[in-house]
Write a protein that holds these residues in place. Structure first.
Motif, PDB file in Angstrom:
ATOM      1  N   ALA A  11      49.970  42.005  19.977  1.00 64.79           N
ATOM      2  CA  ALA A  11      48.516  42.099  19.807  1.00 64.79           C
ATOM      3  C   ALA A  11      47.871  40.743  19.581  1.00 64.79           C
ATOM      4  CB  ALA A  11      48.189  43.035  18.646  1.00 64.79           C
ATOM      5  N   GLY A  12      48.667  39.666  19.538  1.00 62.27           N
ATOM      6  CA  GLY A  12      48.121  38.328  19.356  1.00 62.27           C
ATOM      7  C   GLY A  12      47.404  38.191  18.019  1.00 62.27           C
ATOM      8  N   GLU A  13      46.191  37.663  18.050  1.00 59.69           N
ATOM      9  CA  GLU A  13      45.439  37.424  16.817  1.00 59.69           C
ATOM     10  C   GLU A  13      44.605  38.630  16.387  1.00 59.69           C
ATOM     11  OE1 GLU A  13      43.078  33.988  17.542  1.00 59.69           O
ATOM     12  OE2 GLU A  13      44.780  32.624  17.693  1.00 59.69           O
ATOM     13  N   LEU A  14      44.699  39.712  17.115  1.00 59.65           N
ATOM     14  CA  LEU A  14      43.908  40.889  16.772  1.00 59.65           C
ATOM     15  C   LEU A  14      44.400  41.504  15.466  1.00 59.65           C
ATOM     16  CD1 LEU A  14      43.704  42.466  20.336  1.00 59.65           C
ATOM     17  CD2 LEU A  14      41.837  41.377  19.067  1.00 59.65           C
ATOM     18  N   PRO A  15      43.505  42.104  14.693  1.00 59.17           N
ATOM     19  CA  PRO A  15      43.903  42.690  13.400  1.00 59.17           C
ATOM     20  C   PRO A  15      44.857  43.870  13.566  1.00 59.17           C
ATOM     21  CG  PRO A  15      41.595  43.136  13.890  1.00 59.17           C
ATOM     22  CD  PRO A  15      42.057  42.149  14.905  1.00 59.17           C
ATOM     23  N   ALA A  16      45.450  44.291  12.474  1.00 59.57           N
ATOM     24  CA  ALA A  16      46.536  45.273  12.503  1.00 59.57           C
ATOM     25  C   ALA A  16      46.089  46.660  12.952  1.00 59.57           C
ATOM     26  CB  ALA A  16      47.179  45.358  11.118  1.00 59.57           C
ATOM     27  N   ASN A  17      44.804  46.952  12.910  1.00 58.01           N
ATOM     28  CA  ASN A  17      44.329  48.276  13.342  1.00 58.01           C
ATOM     29  C   ASN A  17      44.211  48.404  14.859  1.00 58.01           C
ATOM     30  OD1 ASN A  17      42.102  46.424  13.276  1.00 58.01           O
ATOM     31  ND2 ASN A  17      40.700  48.154  13.475  1.00 58.01           N
ATOM     32  N   VAL A  18      44.512  47.312  15.588  1.00 60.39           N
ATOM     33  CA  VAL A  18      44.357  47.305  17.048  1.00 60.39           C
ATOM     34  C   VAL A  18      45.708  47.499  17.722  1.00 60.39           C
ATOM     35  CG1 VAL A  18      43.587  46.007  19.059  1.00 60.39           C
ATOM     36  CG2 VAL A  18      42.356  45.793  16.886  1.00 60.39           C
ATOM     37  N   HIS A  19      45.782  48.500  18.589  1.00 64.71           N
ATOM     38  CA  HIS A  19      46.973  48.713  19.414  1.00 64.71           C
ATOM     39  C   HIS A  19      46.650  48.303  20.838  1.00 64.71           C
ATOM     40  CE1 HIS A  19      50.655  50.645  20.971  1.00 64.71           C
ATOM     41  NE2 HIS A  19      49.891  50.973  22.004  1.00 64.71           N
ATOM     42  N   VAL A  20      47.424  47.370  21.391  1.00 58.91           N
ATOM     43  CA  VAL A  20      47.237  46.901  22.769  1.00 58.91           C
ATOM     44  C   VAL A  20      48.330  47.493  23.643  1.00 58.91           C
ATOM     45  CG1 VAL A  20      47.067  44.912  24.294  1.00 58.91           C
ATOM     46  CG2 VAL A  20      46.236  44.744  21.937  1.00 58.91           C
ATOM     47  N   PHE A  21      47.942  48.193  24.687  1.00 57.60           N
ATOM     48  CA  PHE A  21      48.939  48.749  25.601  1.00 57.60           C
ATOM     49  C   PHE A  21      49.562  47.636  26.435  1.00 57.60           C
ATOM     50  CE2 PHE A  21      46.580  52.584  24.617  1.00 57.60           C
ATOM     51  CZ  PHE A  21      47.596  53.535  24.519  1.00 57.60           C
ATOM     52  N   GLY A  22      50.877  47.712  26.623  1.00 59.99           N
ATOM     53  CA  GLY A  22      51.595  46.720  27.402  1.00 59.99           C
ATOM     54  C   GLY A  22      51.374  46.891  28.896  1.00 59.99           C
TER      55      GLY A  22
END
Length: 394
Positions: free
Chosen positions: A101-112
């Motif tokens: 997720a890089g620098e995004l906060p912990a509440n963010v899920h990024v799909f691969g």
């Protein structure tokens, strides 16, 4: 359950062609993509949604500006403070290799970059499965829907997809068919890529949220997001407009007068009357019945003097601003020196053809974004604009 479906934020969009605006107005327009997403986050917090879905093209290009990334992170932090998770994927504009997720906060899920499914459990103990993937390149020509799993045993299953309905050609953006999506038996499909909000299917909902902020005249009308709520065993979407500005095209009849000041006053009043109670509008104005105007006034309309004066007069009205002025003419000779109407019409018919436009722009069409814009050219409008540009050279 209640969630927000948005897509195609295009943060930091350049709004090409509008840089001649007065600075305060330009700053409002340029920041409008940011403002629209901030409104979405405001609504998410106020409505206490369970989660937010963002179906691709968060950024306008694959190399993001520091301002855009900082803004997006701060908005996600606001959602984190409200305990609202965010599920996002990257599209053809902000494609990238996803490792974390890089620098995004912990509440963010990024799909691969491959289709995966994640799950969450809501406060009412309902379980939600969400499936999706991020682009790793600008074009994805292979149908990705077959890689999505069948509906799982969770209470709800949602598919996220940035793509376009399969056409006979130009299948560069994860092409799919509506029947394919229906066959997965999901409860909702959150689509991105098409910038006009639209419902492809109602049961289950298969929906393009459109972009929250229109960025040019081909993205006219309302823009916003979908608020989706559960009602029994189904999910019900409701469109919510949030755009800071809207694009519109208006046609106004010329007032039969020899006074230029009266013509300008009547045009401004007509726009006011047509745009009552509307958000701020960027207006493409077409003036009809110009045959009854004097040659002098027609010349000032054609060469851009009236447009410039109207722009100056209305720079601070807070309601609308004219970005282009067109003349609707009926059998009028273009006011260009030594130009014979018969030869002009003959030449125009020969020049403004799909084949000629394709040949002239083939080098530009190698870029996916330009190719998409070129396929939507209105040749009649292009011919009209060319005529007016030639007039302004007089």
């Amino acid at each position: 359950m209640r969630f927000i479906h948005t897509a195609d934020l295009h943060l930091d969009s350049p709004f090409l062609g509008l840089t001649s605006m007065p600075k305060p107005l330009w700053e409002r327009v340029h920041s409008s993509t940011f403002t629209a997403f901030q409104k979405i986050v405001d609504d998410a917090i106020a409505l206490k949604v369970d989660f937010v879905l963002i179906s691709g093209d968060i950024y306008d290009r694959d190399q993001q500006s520091i301002a855009a990334t900082d803004f997006f992170i701060k908005q996600c932090e606001r959602l984190k403070q409200a305990r609202i998770p965010v599920y996002l994927l990257y599209g053809n504009h902000d494609y990238q290799i996803v490792q974390d997720a890089g620098e995004l906060p912990a509440n963010v899920h990024v799909f691969g970059n491959r289709v995966t499914t994640t799950t969450l459990t809501l406060a009412n103990h309902d379980s939600v499965a969400i499936s999706g993937f991020s682009y790793d390149q600008r074009w994805i020509q292979e149908d990705q829907v077959k890689k999505y799993p069948p509906k799982r045993n969770e209470t709800w299953h949602i598919g996220m997809l940035h793509g376009a309905v399969r056409q006979s050609q130009d299948n560069h953006y994860a092409p799919f068919t509506t029947d394919e999506l229906i066959a997965k038996n999901y409860d909702y499909w959150a689509l991105g890529h098409i910038h006009k909000h639209q419902i492809l299917n109602e049961k289950p909902p298969i929906i393009y949220s459109g972009n929250p902020q229109g960025r040019h005249k081909n993205e006219a009308g309302q823009h916003g997001y979908y608020l989706v709520e559960s009602q029994g065993n189904k999910l019900v979407p409701q469109f919510k407009p949030v755009a800071e500005i809207e694009w519109t095209s208006l046609t106004v009849n010329a007032l039969p007068t020899s006074s230029l000041a009266e013509v300008e006053r009547s045009l401004s009043q007509a726009i006011d009357d047509k745009l009552k109670n509307a958000p701020f509008q960027l207006v493409e104005l077409t003036i009809a019945n110009i045959e009854q105007l004097s040659p002098t006034i027609r010349h000032l309309l054609a060469n851009g003097d009236v447009l410039e004066h109207l722009q100056d007069q209305n720079a601070d009205n807070g309601k609308w601003w004219i970005y282009d002025l067109l003349l609707h003419q009926q059998n009028l000779l273009p006011s260009m020196t030594d130009l014979d109407e018969q030869y002009w019409q003959q030449a125009a018919q020969e020049v403004f053809t799909p084949a000629n436009i394709t040949e002239l722009t083939k080098s530009l069409a190698r870029d996916a974004d330009l190719a998409a814009k070129l396929t939507n050219l209105d040749l009649q409008q292009l011919k009209q604009a060319t005529t007016q540009l030639l007039r302004r050279e007089d």
